[in-house]
Design a protein around this motif. Structure first.
Motif, mmCIF file in Angstrom:
data_model
loop_
_atom_site.group_PDB
_atom_site.id
_atom_site.type_symbol
_atom_site.label_atom_id
_atom_site.label_comp_id
_atom_site.label_asym_id
_atom_site.label_seq_id
_atom_site.Cartn_x
_atom_site.Cartn_y
_atom_site.Cartn_z
ATOM 1 N N THR A 52 53.911 31.574 42.301
ATOM 2 C CA THR A 52 52.921 32.566 43.204
ATOM 3 C C THR A 52 51.784 33.246 43.033
ATOM 4 O O THR A 52 51.235 32.472 41.926
ATOM 5 C CB THR A 52 54.243 33.836 42.098
ATOM 6 N N ALA A 53 50.854 33.664 43.600
ATOM 7 C CA ALA A 53 49.535 33.830 43.673
ATOM 8 C C ALA A 53 49.425 35.698 43.312
ATOM 9 O O ALA A 53 49.439 36.208 44.670
ATOM 10 C CB ALA A 53 48.827 33.336 44.357
ATOM 11 N N THR A 54 49.141 36.183 42.512
ATOM 12 C CA THR A 54 49.374 37.862 42.912
ATOM 13 C C THR A 54 48.175 38.611 43.098
ATOM 14 O O THR A 54 46.972 38.260 42.101
ATOM 15 C CB THR A 54 50.384 38.375 41.625
ATOM 16 N N LEU A 55 47.239 39.888 44.309
ATOM 17 C CA LEU A 55 45.893 39.556 44.445
ATOM 18 C C LEU A 55 45.979 40.779 43.737
ATOM 19 O O LEU A 55 44.854 41.348 43.367
ATOM 20 C CB LEU A 55 46.056 39.265 46.100
ATOM 21 N N ASN A 56 46.995 41.606 43.441
ATOM 22 C CA ASN A 56 46.297 43.242 43.229
ATOM 23 C C ASN A 56 47.465 43.573 42.066
ATOM 24 O O ASN A 56 48.700 44.237 42.288
ATOM 25 C CB ASN A 56 46.730 43.948 44.303
ATOM 26 N N ASP A 66 46.611 52.125 33.508
ATOM 27 C CA ASP A 66 46.387 50.988 34.590
ATOM 28 C C ASP A 66 45.404 51.617 35.945
ATOM 29 O O ASP A 66 44.182 50.688 36.034
ATOM 30 C CB ASP A 66 47.734 51.036 35.009
ATOM 31 N N LEU A 67 46.259 52.926 36.243
ATOM 32 C CA LEU A 67 45.056 53.392 36.659
ATOM 33 C C LEU A 67 43.687 53.361 37.156
ATOM 34 O O LEU A 67 42.372 52.649 37.207
ATOM 35 C CB LEU A 67 44.860 54.329 37.502
ATOM 36 N N THR A 68 43.207 53.640 35.103
ATOM 37 C CA THR A 68 41.487 53.461 34.961
ATOM 38 C C THR A 68 41.304 51.850 35.518
ATOM 39 O O THR A 68 39.809 51.337 35.849
ATOM 40 C CB THR A 68 41.409 53.518 33.556
ATOM 41 N N TYR A 69 41.832 51.051 34.496
ATOM 42 C CA TYR A 69 41.589 49.667 34.312
ATOM 43 C C TYR A 69 41.344 49.514 36.022
ATOM 44 O O TYR A 69 40.173 48.565 36.505
ATOM 45 C CB TYR A 69 42.867 48.220 33.885
ATOM 46 N N GLN A 70 41.731 49.861 37.313
ATOM 47 C CA GLN A 70 42.410 49.556 38.516
ATOM 48 C C GLN A 70 40.504 50.000 39.290
ATOM 49 O O GLN A 70 40.398 49.017 39.706
ATOM 50 C CB GLN A 70 42.869 49.883 39.608
ATOM 51 N N ALA A 144 51.022 44.262 43.690
ATOM 52 C CA ALA A 144 52.595 44.560 42.224
ATOM 53 C C ALA A 144 52.134 45.519 41.420
ATOM 54 O O ALA A 144 52.303 45.501 39.927
ATOM 55 C CB ALA A 144 52.469 42.947 41.243
ATOM 56 N N LEU A 145 51.258 46.620 41.952
ATOM 57 C CA LEU A 145 51.259 47.941 41.246
ATOM 58 C C LEU A 145 52.594 48.740 41.654
ATOM 59 O O LEU A 145 53.500 48.122 41.759
ATOM 60 C CB LEU A 145 50.137 48.753 41.732
ATOM 61 N N TRP A 150 49.537 56.984 42.842
ATOM 62 C CA TRP A 150 47.594 56.116 43.325
ATOM 63 C C TRP A 150 48.257 55.224 43.924
ATOM 64 O O TRP A 150 46.998 54.284 44.468
ATOM 65 C CB TRP A 150 46.792 56.544 42.424
ATOM 66 N N ALA A 151 49.052 54.414 43.833
ATOM 67 C CA ALA A 151 49.179 52.640 44.123
ATOM 68 C C ALA A 151 48.173 52.749 45.524
ATOM 69 O O ALA A 151 47.422 51.912 45.922
ATOM 70 C CB ALA A 151 50.477 52.402 44.211
#
Length: 257
Positions: A52-56, A66-70, A144-145, A150-151
């Protein structure tokens, strides 16, 4: 007060170093990591199509961390864009106008952007399907959030960030600087398209080809129209459909990815 027009033009040596530094801080760095990622997949002992290649991806099980990192990732990814525009401002009186990233033609930019997105997106889906069938791509996971409120807004912002970063650097900045170095049109288009394809190598060979072809189309458009904004619109639309669509649609509809 000294202006951009009062300064002597940068030498070829300075321009080459400037291009190298900007790319190594941004999408050139991404291309190197993408190539290493592809080698890792090819030597992992199982077919590329089974990986797999996960983009987000999610970056923390803690929702607001997680939101802060994003958001931090999106912000810092745009810093090279500011650097590129700042460097161009030393030689050009109005780099935003020169690159066509202003708001002078909103209707035209939106129209061309939507048309480009349709022209690229539909054949692109067929290419993704073909690459997956032939085993030339990893299984692409556009988002993959965690299933949080907020996704979707973050995915839309991430789509805009991708579009601004890639189109300003790969089209506007790189092609402008290469043209100042006296490069031929064929070289401008090839350099931009190959760079675009290379930082998608982590997804597989099909992604490289598809994005390189997209790069040729976008580069030719810029040479013809002299505006990056329609390309930002087109790229944003493509990514929003991919990211948000993958998040909201039933997963069994997307098994062909």
């Amino acid at each position: 007060m000294t202006t951009a027009l009062d300064r002597p033009p940068a030498t070829r040596f300075q321009l080459r170093w400037e291009i190298a530094i900007v790319l190594l801080l941004s999408l050139g760095q991404s291309a190197v990591y993408a190539a290493v990622s592809l080698v890792a997949k090819l030597t992992a002992g199982k077919p590329l199509s089974q990986q797999t290649a996960t983009l987000n991806p999610s970056r923390s099980p803690r929702v607001y961390l997680d939101l802060t990192y994003q958001l931090l990732g999106i912000f810092f990814a745009l810093v090279p864009v500011l650097l590129a525009i700042y460097l161009l401002s030393r030689d050009l009186p109005d780099p935003a106008r020169t690159l066509g990233v202003d708001l002078r033609h909103p209707a035209g930019d939106a129209g061309w952007g939507t048309a480009l997105a349709a022209a690229i997106g539909i054949p692109g889906l067929l290419l993704v399907y073909a690459a997956a069938t032939l085993g030339l791509n990893a299984q692409i996971v556009p988002a993959a959030l965690q299933p949080v409120w907020w996704a979707v807004p973050v995915l839309i912002i991430a789509a805009v960030q991708n579009a601004v970063l890639e189109e300003v650097i790969v089209i506007g900045y790189l092609m402008t600087r290469l043209r100042e170095l006296g490069c031929r049109i064929g070289y401008l288009v090839a350099a931009s398209a190959l760079l675009r394809g290379s930082y998608h190598l982590y997804q597989g060979f099909g992604a490289f080809v598809g994005n390189a072809v997209m790069g040729v189309v976008f580069a030719l458009f810029f040479l013809r129209k002299g505006r990056v904004m329609p390309l930002i619109v087109a790229h944003t639309l493509l990514d929003v459909v991919a990211f948000v669509g993958y998040t909201l649609l039933p997963k069994d509809w997307l098994s062909w990815l």
